[in-house]
Scaffold this motif. Structure first.
Motif, short mmCIF file in Angstrom:
data_model
loop_
_atom_site.label_atom_id
_atom_site.label_comp_id
_atom_site.label_asym_id
_atom_site.label_seq_id
_atom_site.Cartn_x
_atom_site.Cartn_y
_atom_site.Cartn_z
N MET A 1 46.10 11.50 24.80
CA MET A 1 45.69 11.70 23.43
C MET A 1 45.53 10.34 22.75
O MET A 1 46.00 10.16 21.65
CB MET A 1 46.72 12.55 22.71
N ASN A 2 44.88 9.38 23.37
CA ASN A 2 44.76 8.04 22.83
C ASN A 2 43.42 7.78 22.14
O ASN A 2 43.29 6.81 21.43
CB ASN A 2 44.95 7.01 23.94
N GLN A 3 42.43 8.61 22.35
CA GLN A 3 41.11 8.34 21.79
C GLN A 3 41.01 8.86 20.37
O GLN A 3 41.63 9.85 20.01
CB GLN A 3 40.03 8.99 22.66
N GLN A 4 40.20 8.17 19.55
CA GLN A 4 39.97 8.58 18.16
C GLN A 4 39.27 9.94 18.15
O GLN A 4 38.32 10.17 18.87
CB GLN A 4 39.11 7.52 17.49
N SER A 5 39.74 10.85 17.34
CA SER A 5 39.19 12.20 17.26
C SER A 5 38.41 12.36 15.96
O SER A 5 38.74 11.78 14.94
CB SER A 5 40.34 13.21 17.30
N ASN A 6 37.39 13.20 15.98
CA ASN A 6 36.61 13.46 14.78
C ASN A 6 37.18 14.60 13.95
O ASN A 6 36.55 15.08 13.02
CB ASN A 6 35.15 13.72 15.12
N ASN A 7 38.36 15.08 14.28
CA ASN A 7 39.07 16.13 13.56
C ASN A 7 38.42 17.50 13.65
O ASN A 7 38.72 18.38 12.87
CB ASN A 7 39.27 15.76 12.09
N LYS A 8 37.50 17.69 14.59
CA LYS A 8 36.87 18.99 14.77
C LYS A 8 37.42 19.72 15.98
O LYS A 8 37.15 20.90 16.16
CB LYS A 8 35.36 18.83 14.90
N VAL A 9 38.20 19.03 16.80
CA VAL A 9 38.79 19.65 17.98
C VAL A 9 39.90 20.57 17.51
O VAL A 9 40.78 20.17 16.77
CB VAL A 9 39.35 18.57 18.94
N ARG A 10 39.87 21.81 17.92
CA ARG A 10 40.87 22.77 17.47
C ARG A 10 41.84 23.19 18.57
O ARG A 10 42.74 23.98 18.34
CB ARG A 10 40.19 24.00 16.89
N GLU A 11 41.65 22.68 19.78
CA GLU A 11 42.56 22.93 20.90
C GLU A 11 42.95 21.56 21.46
O GLU A 11 42.09 20.85 21.97
CB GLU A 11 41.89 23.75 21.99
N ILE A 12 44.22 21.19 21.36
CA ILE A 12 44.67 19.89 21.82
C ILE A 12 45.88 20.06 22.73
O ILE A 12 46.84 20.75 22.38
CB ILE A 12 45.04 18.97 20.64
N GLU A 13 45.81 19.43 23.90
CA GLU A 13 46.96 19.42 24.82
C GLU A 13 47.71 18.12 24.61
O GLU A 13 47.12 17.05 24.58
CB GLU A 13 46.50 19.53 26.27
N VAL A 14 49.03 18.23 24.43
CA VAL A 14 49.87 17.06 24.22
C VAL A 14 50.90 16.99 25.35
O VAL A 14 51.13 17.96 26.07
CB VAL A 14 50.57 17.11 22.85
N THR A 15 51.52 15.83 25.49
CA THR A 15 52.56 15.63 26.49
C THR A 15 53.87 15.32 25.80
O THR A 15 53.93 15.12 24.58
CB THR A 15 52.20 14.47 27.44
N ALA A 16 54.95 15.25 26.58
CA ALA A 16 56.26 14.92 26.03
C ALA A 16 56.25 13.56 25.36
O ALA A 16 57.03 13.31 24.43
CB ALA A 16 57.31 14.98 27.14
N ASP A 17 55.37 12.67 25.78
CA ASP A 17 55.25 11.35 25.15
C ASP A 17 54.75 11.43 23.71
O ASP A 17 54.93 10.49 22.94
CB ASP A 17 54.32 10.44 25.95
N ASP A 18 54.10 12.54 23.35
CA ASP A 18 53.55 12.72 22.01
C ASP A 18 54.57 13.31 21.03
O ASP A 18 54.26 13.50 19.85
CB ASP A 18 52.33 13.63 22.06
N LEU A 19 55.76 13.64 21.52
CA LEU A 19 56.78 14.26 20.66
C LEU A 19 57.56 13.21 19.89
O LEU A 19 57.77 12.11 20.39
CB LEU A 19 57.73 15.09 21.52
N PRO A 20 58.01 13.48 18.68
CA PRO A 20 57.82 14.74 17.96
C PRO A 20 56.36 14.89 17.53
O PRO A 20 55.72 13.93 17.13
CB PRO A 20 58.73 14.62 16.75
N LEU A 21 55.88 16.11 17.61
CA LEU A 21 54.48 16.40 17.32
C LEU A 21 54.26 16.58 15.83
O LEU A 21 55.03 17.25 15.15
CB LEU A 21 54.06 17.69 18.04
N HIS A 22 53.21 15.95 15.34
CA HIS A 22 52.81 16.19 13.96
C HIS A 22 51.29 16.25 13.89
O HIS A 22 50.59 15.73 14.73
CB HIS A 22 53.35 15.11 13.01
#
Length: 67
Positions: A1-22
């Motif tokens: 999840m390192n790339q800049q997003s245009n905020n239109k993606v509505r399904e995102i997969e995250v990993t334990a490295d992304d926690l805590p999730l916000h």
């Protein structure tokens, strides 16, 4: 999840490295976001943002031993 997003993606997969999730995530463009909200994803492996409706899935599922 390192790339800049245009905020239109509505399904995102995250990993334990992304926690805590916000949401919005650090990869989202800040000019086009809502207030930051922390999402409890560890117990179920899934979370839904109440502001924008983005659905997050934790890669590998729920975190074992989480209360």
């Amino acid at each position: 999840m390192n790339q800049q997003s245009n905020n239109k993606v509505r399904e995102i997969e995250v990993t334990a490295d992304d926690l805590p999730l916000h949401c919005p995530t650090p990869a989202m463009q800040l000019w086009n976001t809502h207030p930051r909200v922390f999402l409890p994803i560890e117990a179920t492996g899934q979370a839904l943002c109440p502001y924008c409706g983005t659905h997050y899935t934790l890669k590998g599922g729920a975190v074992a031993g989480h209360h």
